[in-house]
Design a protein around this motif. Structure first.
Motif, mmCIF file in Angstrom:
data_model
loop_
_atom_site.group_PDB
_atom_site.id
_atom_site.type_symbol
_atom_site.label_atom_id
_atom_site.label_comp_id
_atom_site.label_asym_id
_atom_site.label_seq_id
_atom_site.Cartn_x
_atom_site.Cartn_y
_atom_site.Cartn_z
ATOM 1 N N VAL A 126 37.947 -44.913 -6.134
ATOM 2 C CA VAL A 126 37.529 -45.864 -7.134
ATOM 3 C C VAL A 126 37.191 -45.182 -8.238
ATOM 4 C CG1 VAL A 126 35.882 -47.921 -7.669
ATOM 5 C CG2 VAL A 126 36.645 -47.522 -5.233
ATOM 6 N N ILE A 127 37.769 -45.971 -9.530
ATOM 7 C CA ILE A 127 37.217 -45.306 -10.700
ATOM 8 C C ILE A 127 36.763 -46.385 -11.613
ATOM 9 C CG2 ILE A 127 38.037 -44.447 -13.009
ATOM 10 C CD1 ILE A 127 40.410 -43.123 -11.772
ATOM 11 N N GLY A 128 35.549 -46.311 -12.211
ATOM 12 C CA GLY A 128 34.792 -47.468 -12.948
ATOM 13 C C GLY A 128 34.269 -46.992 -14.424
ATOM 14 N N TRP A 129 34.605 -47.681 -15.172
ATOM 15 C CA TRP A 129 34.352 -47.426 -16.462
ATOM 16 C C TRP A 129 33.294 -48.685 -17.030
ATOM 17 C CZ3 TRP A 129 38.048 -48.042 -21.330
ATOM 18 C CH2 TRP A 129 37.575 -47.627 -22.462
ATOM 19 N N VAL A 147 34.824 -47.569 0.111
ATOM 20 C CA VAL A 147 35.126 -46.499 -0.999
ATOM 21 C C VAL A 147 35.056 -45.257 -0.456
ATOM 22 C CG1 VAL A 147 34.047 -45.589 -3.098
ATOM 23 C CG2 VAL A 147 33.519 -48.091 -2.510
ATOM 24 N N LYS A 148 36.194 -44.626 -0.693
ATOM 25 C CA LYS A 148 36.542 -43.081 -0.132
ATOM 26 C C LYS A 148 35.864 -42.031 -1.125
ATOM 27 C CE LYS A 148 40.062 -40.155 1.325
ATOM 28 N NZ LYS A 148 41.673 -39.887 1.791
ATOM 29 N N LYS A 149 36.090 -42.331 -2.285
ATOM 30 C CA LYS A 149 35.664 -41.518 -3.427
ATOM 31 C C LYS A 149 35.313 -42.198 -4.614
ATOM 32 C CE LYS A 149 37.046 -36.650 -2.475
ATOM 33 N NZ LYS A 149 37.698 -35.525 -3.158
ATOM 34 N N LEU A 150 34.564 -41.830 -5.630
ATOM 35 C CA LEU A 150 34.180 -42.744 -6.539
ATOM 36 C C LEU A 150 33.724 -41.970 -7.918
ATOM 37 C CD1 LEU A 150 33.166 -45.284 -7.873
ATOM 38 C CD2 LEU A 150 30.881 -44.906 -7.222
ATOM 39 N N ALA A 151 34.396 -42.202 -8.944
ATOM 40 C CA ALA A 151 34.178 -41.502 -10.371
ATOM 41 C C ALA A 151 33.747 -42.739 -11.189
ATOM 42 C CB ALA A 151 35.390 -41.073 -10.728
ATOM 43 N N PRO A 220 31.662 -39.204 -1.797
ATOM 44 C CA PRO A 220 31.349 -38.383 -2.936
ATOM 45 C C PRO A 220 31.391 -39.192 -4.211
ATOM 46 C CG PRO A 220 32.815 -37.322 -1.139
ATOM 47 C CD PRO A 220 32.453 -38.821 -1.052
ATOM 48 N N VAL A 221 30.728 -38.815 -5.168
ATOM 49 C CA VAL A 221 30.923 -39.401 -6.487
ATOM 50 C C VAL A 221 30.784 -38.467 -7.699
ATOM 51 C CG1 VAL A 221 29.413 -41.055 -8.016
ATOM 52 C CG2 VAL A 221 29.328 -41.584 -5.603
ATOM 53 N N LEU A 222 31.670 -38.658 -8.685
ATOM 54 C CA LEU A 222 31.534 -38.196 -9.851
ATOM 55 C C LEU A 222 31.035 -38.862 -11.012
ATOM 56 C CD1 LEU A 222 32.586 -35.770 -11.704
ATOM 57 C CD2 LEU A 222 34.732 -36.740 -11.867
ATOM 58 N N VAL A 223 29.846 -38.317 -11.513
ATOM 59 C CA VAL A 223 29.073 -39.318 -12.537
ATOM 60 C C VAL A 223 29.648 -38.500 -14.020
ATOM 61 C CG1 VAL A 223 26.714 -39.741 -13.154
ATOM 62 C CG2 VAL A 223 27.443 -39.755 -10.855
ATOM 63 N N ILE A 224 30.019 -39.475 -14.649
ATOM 64 C CA ILE A 224 30.484 -39.071 -16.086
ATOM 65 C C ILE A 224 29.761 -39.487 -17.304
ATOM 66 C CG2 ILE A 224 32.637 -38.657 -17.462
ATOM 67 C CD1 ILE A 224 33.855 -39.010 -14.945
ATOM 68 N N GLY A 225 29.437 -39.070 -18.276
ATOM 69 C CA GLY A 225 28.793 -39.414 -19.408
ATOM 70 C C GLY A 225 29.222 -38.602 -20.869
ATOM 71 N N GLY A 226 29.411 -39.433 -21.631
ATOM 72 C CA GLY A 226 29.500 -38.523 -23.107
ATOM 73 C C GLY A 226 28.233 -38.089 -23.347
ATOM 74 N N ALA A 246 27.103 -35.614 -5.104
ATOM 75 C CA ALA A 246 27.649 -36.007 -6.326
ATOM 76 C C ALA A 246 27.768 -34.802 -7.301
ATOM 77 C CB ALA A 246 26.742 -36.652 -7.189
ATOM 78 N N TYR A 247 28.827 -34.848 -8.096
ATOM 79 C CA TYR A 247 29.128 -34.062 -9.282
ATOM 80 C C TYR A 247 28.708 -34.572 -10.569
ATOM 81 C CZ TYR A 247 32.160 -31.621 -6.056
ATOM 82 O OH TYR A 247 32.854 -30.795 -4.768
ATOM 83 N N LEU A 248 28.234 -33.873 -11.566
ATOM 84 C CA LEU A 248 28.003 -34.249 -12.766
ATOM 85 C C LEU A 248 28.945 -33.645 -13.923
ATOM 86 C CD1 LEU A 248 25.916 -35.924 -14.806
ATOM 87 C CD2 LEU A 248 24.533 -33.597 -14.988
ATOM 88 N N TRP A 249 29.224 -34.379 -14.896
ATOM 89 C CA TRP A 249 30.349 -33.923 -15.915
ATOM 90 C C TRP A 249 29.985 -34.805 -17.175
ATOM 91 C CZ3 TRP A 249 35.819 -35.627 -17.262
ATOM 92 C CH2 TRP A 249 36.428 -35.128 -18.199
ATOM 93 N N ILE A 250 29.083 -34.126 -18.089
ATOM 94 C CA ILE A 250 28.814 -34.347 -19.539
ATOM 95 C C ILE A 250 29.826 -34.021 -20.540
ATOM 96 C CG2 ILE A 250 27.115 -34.751 -21.233
ATOM 97 C CD1 ILE A 250 26.271 -36.210 -18.732
#
Length: 288
Positions: A126-129, A147-151, A220-226, A246-250
């Motif tokens: 799953v990808i969610g914006w 949900v297998k993986k989530l971003a 597993p979750v990839l958490v993204i933000g600007g 979880a992983y984090l990507w800013i």
């Protein structure tokens, strides 16, 4: 309409032309209006519009507040090369009309779960914006087997200024109050305007997710933000810190619209996250 405005309000002057080009592309792209693949499904009392592209492992992509399938015109062709990409217009948005009086993120989440059941999909990446990120988190909590993986990018747990930039939080709330007052004066409210008001109300007063609930997420979750997102970086960090795997990507020099203005980087990083096994980084491993 509201989501498109909010997404592009965050664009800096250097992104102004690109934002204008994106508006034109959303108006002309086949995505979201593709008669060859577009279908409706009877889901929980609504007719949900959806499109499916590509073959392979299922990948559900969820749009933001007031948005539609066409918001992912840069993601669909990229991920459809490897995945069965599933997109839907959420309840009361796009082509999915909802005549009910209430709307919640939980309702939308359960609709998406119903769509996966309709398509006989056991589980999906799953990808969610934005609001789609909220619904992705709720899907992982309410229907963990799906949900297998989530971003998620630009997601929030609550609508107040501990999570949302104060200027934009105030602007959205004021617009919501003004719109509600205007509609009260109308004898007959068109269905489209009624849906817009529900969506604005959702943006202003929800979600209300506790950190304890995040800790129940097992995928597993990839958490993204600007780093200059509508959602504050400290709140994005809070989400990351409360999800067990979880992983984090800013992204530096970025606002809320990472799938647009950083589309190549976004697609590659999210694609790598989906393709590679999650690894726990602890103790001596933190030196690597």
């Amino acid at each position: 309409m509201l989501a498109s405005a909010l997404m592009l309000l965050t664009a800096s002057a250097s992104h102004a032309q690109e934002a204008q080009d994106f508006r034109k592309m959303m108006d002309t792209t086949q995505y979201g209006r593709n008669k060859a693949v577009g279908k409706y499904a009877d889901i929980r009392g609504i007719k949900m519009y959806y499109e499916v592209y590509g073959k392979g492992e299922p990948l559900l992509i969820i749009h933001g507040n007031g948005g539609s399938i066409n918001n992912f015109l840069f993601q669909i062709p990229y991920f459809a090369k490897k995945y069965q990409v599933i997109l839907a217009d959420s309840r009361a948005q796009g082509k999915t009309i909802d005549h009910a009086d209430s709307l919640s993120y939980e309702m939308i989440t359960d609709d998406l779960n119903g769509l996966l059941d309709h398509l006989k999909i056991k589980n999906a990446n799953v990808i969610g914006w934005s609001d789609g990120g909220i619904e992705g988190l709720l899907l992982a909590m309410r229907h963990p087997d799906k949900v297998k993986k989530l971003a998620v990018t630009g997601a929030n747990l609550r609508p107040d200024t501990t999570a949302v930039d104060p200027f934009l939080q105030k602007a959205v709330l004021a617009e919501n109050i003004q719109a509600a007052d205007s509609l009260k004066k109308m004898k007959t409210v068109p269905a489209g305007m009624k849906n817009q008001l529900k969506v604005m109300h959702l943006l202003s007063y929800e979600p209300n997710i506790k950190n304890e609930a995040l800790r129940s997420i097992t995928c597993p979750v990839l958490v993204i933000g600007g780093d200059h997102d509508v959602i504050t970086t400290r709140h994005t960090l809070e989400i990351f810190e409360n999800i067990p795997k979880a992983y984090l990507w800013i992204l530096p020099n970025s606002g809320h619209s990472t799938p647009i203005f950083y589309r190549d980087m976004f697609n590659q990083v999210v694609g790598d996250f989906l393709a590679k096994p999650y690894r726990s980084i602890e103790k001596e491993g933190r030196f690597n």
